[in-house]
Design an enzyme around this catalytic site. Structure first.
Site, PDB file in Angstrom:
ATOM      1  CB  SER A 153      53.668  73.790  51.761  1.00  0.00           C
ATOM      2  OG  SER A 153      54.758  73.185  52.578  1.00  0.00           O
ATOM      3  CE1 TYR A 166      54.806  79.065  53.128  1.00  0.00           C
ATOM      4  CE2 TYR A 166      54.985  76.817  54.157  1.00  0.00           C
ATOM      5  CZ  TYR A 166      54.976  77.561  53.129  1.00  0.00           C
ATOM      6  OH  TYR A 166      55.314  77.111  51.825  1.00  0.00           O
TER       7      TYR A 166
HETATM    8  P1  NAD Z   1      58.509  82.893  45.231  1.00  0.00           P
HETATM    9  O1  NAD Z   1      58.607  84.004  46.191  1.00  0.00           O
HETATM   10  O2  NAD Z   1      59.124  82.677  43.923  1.00  0.00           O
HETATM   11  O3  NAD Z   1      56.731  83.033  44.534  1.00  0.00           O
HETATM   12  C1  NAD Z   1      55.939  83.609  45.202  1.00  0.00           C
HETATM   13  C2  NAD Z   1      55.001  84.515  44.620  1.00  0.00           C
HETATM   14  O4  NAD Z   1      53.848  85.123  45.294  1.00  0.00           O
HETATM   15  C3  NAD Z   1      55.689  85.749  43.885  1.00  0.00           C
HETATM   16  O5  NAD Z   1      55.260  85.692  42.693  1.00  0.00           O
HETATM   17  C4  NAD Z   1      55.262  87.013  44.543  1.00  0.00           C
HETATM   18  O6  NAD Z   1      55.350  87.962  44.064  1.00  0.00           O
HETATM   19  C5  NAD Z   1      54.130  86.447  44.828  1.00  0.00           C
HETATM   20  N1  NAD Z   1      53.605  86.985  46.129  1.00  0.00           N
HETATM   21  C6  NAD Z   1      53.805  87.708  47.324  1.00  0.00           C
HETATM   22  N2  NAD Z   1      52.897  88.048  48.060  1.00  0.00           N
HETATM   23  C7  NAD Z   1      52.116  88.495  47.084  1.00  0.00           C
HETATM   24  C8  NAD Z   1      50.750  89.304  47.458  1.00  0.00           C
HETATM   25  N3  NAD Z   1      50.649  89.803  48.610  1.00  0.00           N
HETATM   26  N4  NAD Z   1      50.002  89.508  46.577  1.00  0.00           N
HETATM   27  C9  NAD Z   1      50.149  88.606  45.303  1.00  0.00           C
HETATM   28  N5  NAD Z   1      51.384  88.109  45.002  1.00  0.00           N
HETATM   29  C10 NAD Z   1      52.137  88.025  46.085  1.00  0.00           C
HETATM   30  O7  NAD Z   1      58.329  81.468  45.994  1.00  0.00           O
HETATM   31  P2  NAD Z   1      57.797  80.042  45.510  1.00  0.00           P
HETATM   32  O8  NAD Z   1      58.694  79.203  46.082  1.00  0.00           O
HETATM   33  O9  NAD Z   1      57.437  79.928  43.875  1.00  0.00           O
HETATM   34  O10 NAD Z   1      56.513  80.053  46.072  1.00  0.00           O
HETATM   35  C11 NAD Z   1      55.172  79.738  45.433  1.00  0.00           C
HETATM   36  C12 NAD Z   1      54.239  78.989  46.343  1.00  0.00           C
HETATM   37  O11 NAD Z   1      54.812  77.846  46.783  1.00  0.00           O
HETATM   38  C13 NAD Z   1      54.053  79.424  47.762  1.00  0.00           C
HETATM   39  O12 NAD Z   1      52.480  79.394  48.050  1.00  0.00           O
HETATM   40  C14 NAD Z   1      55.021  78.886  48.586  1.00  0.00           C
HETATM   41  O13 NAD Z   1      54.427  78.637  49.855  1.00  0.00           O
HETATM   42  C15 NAD Z   1      54.782  77.265  47.933  1.00  0.00           C
HETATM   43  N6  NAD Z   1      55.956  76.447  48.544  1.00  0.00           N
HETATM   44  C16 NAD Z   1      56.983  76.823  48.204  1.00  0.00           C
HETATM   45  C17 NAD Z   1      57.939  75.773  48.509  1.00  0.00           C
HETATM   46  C18 NAD Z   1      59.469  76.067  48.000  1.00  0.00           C
HETATM   47  O14 NAD Z   1      60.595  75.307  48.682  1.00  0.00           O
HETATM   48  N7  NAD Z   1      60.006  77.080  47.232  1.00  0.00           N
HETATM   49  C19 NAD Z   1      57.805  74.888  49.117  1.00  0.00           C
HETATM   50  C20 NAD Z   1      56.436  74.399  49.417  1.00  0.00           C
HETATM   51  C21 NAD Z   1      55.550  75.151  49.060  1.00  0.00           C
END
Ligand code: NAD
Length: 271
Positions: A153, A166
């Site tokens: 991130s 985080y």
């Molecule tokens: P999202 O909520 O759509 O995806 C998160 C995924 O993790 C989902 O499939 C969820 O079911 C899974 N998950 C959560 N807890 C879990 C567990 N205990 N065991 C197994 N799976 C689990 O969100 P996203 O935005 O696609 O996030 C994905 C990654 O990207 C994360 O690591 C997040 O920190 C990172 N990220 C997201 C953003 C953003 O703006 N969306 C920015 C920077 C980093």
């Protein structure tokens, strides 16, 4: 000639297996679909209603003609993580690409931060990657090829208040990435992290109506002044843009990219 290049690009992952944690939605799902589009068999993981997950899984098989399996393994549980990797190896005989993507967030001042939330964020966003990497490494070394990609991130590079767990986990995954890259540098296994800024995922989309209400703002104001305040382009990153970079990291052209932390953040961390 053009056709040949396109065909080879489309099949760069043919015969390979990719495990993508947290791939029932958002960035993880986009990565899984991009890899399937390049010919890889897929191990899906994450939380979701069984009917929705099954729809996602069969769509991957039907759209791309690959095999996809799903495991609900909880990324907070080392035993379930080990079972996920052994299921992948039993089913497909190999794990060539690992994307550590599952993640959760909790926002709270440090003095009120619930201990169990700290533990969950560290377990899911950081420790899970340690457990998956140690499990896939022997097979990758044996086959002499591997790609490990961690979804970090912008918060692996800079901090924001109220996100102690985080930010700690994401800085941690950037350090883990560098260490693993150095250890595996001569084994034809790369390890990198992608550091997105604000990405348009269902998670972000769902926050908009609540924020409009809480702050008495229009949708435009919420997007510009709250969500994208830190992002100089004032645009969201798309999940496809992250998935394209992940796919590139799996190509031979990316063989010398290892230990890198690659921001895709509209200039956020340049400021
Ligand atoms: P999202 O909520 O759509 O995806 C998160 C995924 O993790 C989902 O499939 C969820 O079911 C899974 N998950 C959560 N807890 C879990 C567990 N205990 N065991 C197994 N799976 C689990 O969100 P996203 O935005 O696609 O996030 C994905 C990654 O990207 C994360 O690591 C997040 O920190 C990172 N990220 C997201 C953003 C953003 O703006 N969306 C920015 C920077 C980093």
């Amino acid at each position: 000639m053009q056709q040949t290049k396109k065909e080879s690009e489309l099949s760069i992952m043919k015969g390979k297996t990719a495990v993508v944690t947290g791939s029932t939605s958002g960035i993880g799902l986009a990565c899984a679909r991009a890899f399937a589009g390049a010919g890889a068999n897929i191990v899906l993981n994450g939380i979701g209603a069984p009917a929705d997950v099954e729809k996602t899984r069969t769509a991957i098989e039907n759209d791309f003609g690959v095999k996809a399996i799903y495991t609900p393994a909880n990324m907070a549980e080392p035993i379930e993580i080990a079972s996920m990797i052994s299921l992948a190896e039993r089913t497909f005989g190999r794990v060539d690409v690992l994307v550590n993507n599952a993640g959760i967030q909790h926002v709270s001042p440090i003095e009120d931060f619930p201990v169990e939330k700290w533990d969950a964020v560290i377990a899911i966003n950081l420790s899970s990657a340690f457990h998956t990497i140690r499990a896939v490494t022997p097979g990758m070394k044996q086959r002499g090829w591997g790609r490990i990609i961690n979804t970090a991130s912008a918060h692996s590079l800079v901090a924001s208040p109220f996100k102690s767990a985080y930010v700690a986990a994401k800085h941690g995954i950037a350090g883990l990435t560098k260490t693993v890259a150095l250890e595996l540098a001569q084994s034809r296994i790369t390890c990198n992290c992608i550091s997105p800024g604000y990405v348009w995922t269902p998670l972000v989309e769902k926050q908009i109506p609540e924020t409009m209400k809480a702050r008495n703002m229009s949708e435009h104001q919420v997007i510009k002044d709250v969500l994208l305040a830190a992002q100089p382009t004032k645009q969201f990153v798309t999940v496809e843009q992250i998935a394209s970079l992940a796919l590139f990291l799996c190509s031979d052209d990316a063989a010398q990219i290892t230990g890198a932390n690659l921001p895709v953040d509209g200039g956020w961390t340049a400021a």
